[in-house]
Design an enzyme around this catalytic site. Structure first.
Site, PDB file in Angstrom:
ATOM      1  N   LYS A  58       0.860  -1.189   0.000  1.00 32.01           N
ATOM      2  CA  LYS A  58       0.000   0.000   0.000  1.00 32.01           C
ATOM      3  C   LYS A  58       0.895   1.237   0.000  1.00 32.01           C
ATOM      4  CE  LYS A  58      -3.612   2.442   2.507  1.00 32.01           C
ATOM      5  NZ  LYS A  58      -4.659   2.350   3.525  1.00 32.01           N
ATOM      6  N   LYS A  71      -2.135  -1.509  -3.797  1.00 30.39           N
ATOM      7  CA  LYS A  71      -3.027  -0.357  -3.763  1.00 30.39           C
ATOM      8  C   LYS A  71      -2.218   0.925  -3.809  1.00 30.39           C
ATOM      9  CE  LYS A  71      -6.055   1.907  -0.486  1.00 30.39           C
ATOM     10  NZ  LYS A  71      -6.490   1.943   0.874  1.00 30.39           N
TER      11      LYS A  71
HETATM   12  C1  PBG Z   1      -7.275   3.624   5.409  1.00 26.82           C
HETATM   13  C2  PBG Z   1      -7.748   3.318   4.059  1.00 26.82           C
HETATM   14  C3  PBG Z   1      -7.594   4.183   2.991  1.00 26.82           C
HETATM   15  C4  PBG Z   1      -8.224   3.583   1.899  1.00 26.82           C
HETATM   16  C5  PBG Z   1      -8.719   2.348   2.326  1.00 26.82           C
HETATM   17  N1  PBG Z   1      -8.406   2.183   3.681  1.00 26.82           N
HETATM   18  C6  PBG Z   1      -7.019   5.560   2.905  1.00 26.82           C
HETATM   19  C7  PBG Z   1      -5.777   5.904   3.575  1.00 26.82           C
HETATM   20  O1  PBG Z   1      -4.854   5.086   3.694  1.00 26.82           O
HETATM   21  O2  PBG Z   1      -5.704   7.045   4.009  1.00 26.82           O
HETATM   22  C8  PBG Z   1      -8.293   4.211   0.549  1.00 26.82           C
HETATM   23  C9  PBG Z   1      -9.294   3.701  -0.378  1.00 26.82           C
HETATM   24  C10 PBG Z   1      -9.573   4.605  -1.510  1.00 26.82           C
HETATM   25  O3  PBG Z   1      -8.952   5.674  -1.714  1.00 26.82           O
HETATM   26  O4  PBG Z   1     -10.486   4.259  -2.268  1.00 26.82           O
HETATM   27  N2  PBG Z   1      -6.935   2.645   6.253  1.00 26.82           N
END
Ligand code: PBG
Length: 337
Positions: free
Chosen positions: A205, A262
């Site tokens: 991520k 991601k």
């Molecule tokens: C946070 C989380 C995020 C997303 C999913 N879980 C955002 C972040 O890390 O700030 C992002 C999903 C998206 O942008 O569609 N735990």
């Protein structure tokens, strides 16, 4: 062909395989299917009408009864799974994210309601503290407040995962990027008898600008009170492939059932490399900003919405993702035949 031009003598004419729709269908290498998709859904407290999210056209936050209806529609389209994201009232947020551990909070009630109504729909629940913390980070802060405390965060995240499993989640999905969280969650789940609860790990991520609309949707940005929430001390540097693969393979060793990359579109190379490095299923999350980008260009008349959508999803599949979380899931499946 004008008579003065003689035909090239070519062994291969690639265009022969592109000549008709029938041939193009036969030679197509990857295809999307509704069964590849996971629909992310937002849930809010109360009984009100679904709320719009400005930067995510067509995406709504549902009350629990409406969420159950929406999940039924999604399941009827042949989509096997949903991922739930709660938005809590700011008054419930604090520095420790204590509300995450309140047994009957909105998320756990939503999980239970969907599981009861639709037992066959795979239910995925995020494991991270950002919907619950007043600073918007995924974990708890260190004593000096300068960073997120890894091990203290993991201790809370394992409790959150257990409560999600108890409520009926099929898979828990740690999205926090703390070190050791997959192994710790596995141990806690197993210890509590949840040996069948899967872990979909957000394994690679990245610290990405593309999460902006999601942070609006769950209110983590408003909680942080700044336009930019910096998660660089735990999310990956967008420049780093080797580090991403190393981190993802640690999740595999710690027992993750599915490894996720991601965002998806800007990281197709990471999906492909991870696909080649692991025999576990690979998921990819086409995040809120990727969705918003396509919608915004379409709204300006600069891109064709459905063609850009379909191409973006096909590219993620082609890169090697076995499953795709996408806000387009239900819309895409509705046009599938
Ligand atoms: C946070 C989380 C995020 C997303 C999913 N879980 C955002 C972040 O890390 O700030 C992002 C999903 C998206 O942008 O569609 N735990």
């Amino acid at each position: 062909m004008p008579s003065e031009i003689s035909a090239l003598s070519l062994i291969h004419r690639c265009r022969r395989n592109r000549r008709t729709a029938a041939i193009r269908d036969l030679v197509q290498e990857v295809r999307l299917h509704p069964a590849d998709l996971i629909q992310p859904l937002f849930v809010v407290d109360g009984e009100g009408e679904p709320e719009a999210i400005e930067s995510m056209p067509g995406v709504l936050r549902y009350s629990i009864p409406r969420l159950v209806e929406r999940c039924r529609e999604v399941a009827d389209l042949g989509i096997p799974a949903v991922a739930l994201f709660p938005k809590f009232d700011p008054s419930l947020k604090d520095a420790e994210g204590s509300h995450a551990l309140v047994r009957d909070n909105l998320l756990y009630r939503a999980i239970a309601a969907v599981k009861e109504a639709l037992p066959d729909l795979l239910l995925i629940a995020d494991v991270a503290l950002d919907p619950y913390t007043d600073h918007g980070h995924d974990g708890v802060l260190s004593a000096d407040g300068r960073t997120v405390d890894n091990d203290a965060s993991v201790a809370r995240l394992t409790q959150l995962a257990q409560l999600e499993a108890e409520a009926g989640a099929d898979w828990v999905a740690p999205s926090d990027m703390m070190d050791g969280r997959v192994g710790a969650i596995r141990a806690v789940l197993d210890g509590a008898g949840f040996t069948d609860t899967g872990i979909l790990a957000y394994s690679a991520k990245f610290s990405s600008a593309y999460y902006g609309p999601f942070r609006e949707a769950v209110g983590s940005l408003q909680a942080a009170g700044s336009a930019h929430l910096d998660k660089n001390t735990y999310q990956l540097n967008p420049a780093n492939t080797r580090e991403a693969i190393f981190d993802a393979l640690l999740d595999e060793e710690e027992g993750a059932d599915v490894l996720m990359v991601k965002p998806a579109g800007p990281y197709l190379d990471i999906i492909k490399t991870l696909r080649e490095c692991t025999d576990r299923p690979v998921a990819a999350y086409q995040v809120s900003g990727e969705f918003a980008q396509i919608h915004a260009a379409a709204r300006l008349g600069w891109l064709d919405l459905w063609r850009a959508r379909d191409e973006s999803l096909l590219a993620i599949k082609r890169a090697g993702a076995d499953m795709i979380l996408t806000y387009f899931a239900a819309d895409w499946a509705a046009t599938y035949q």
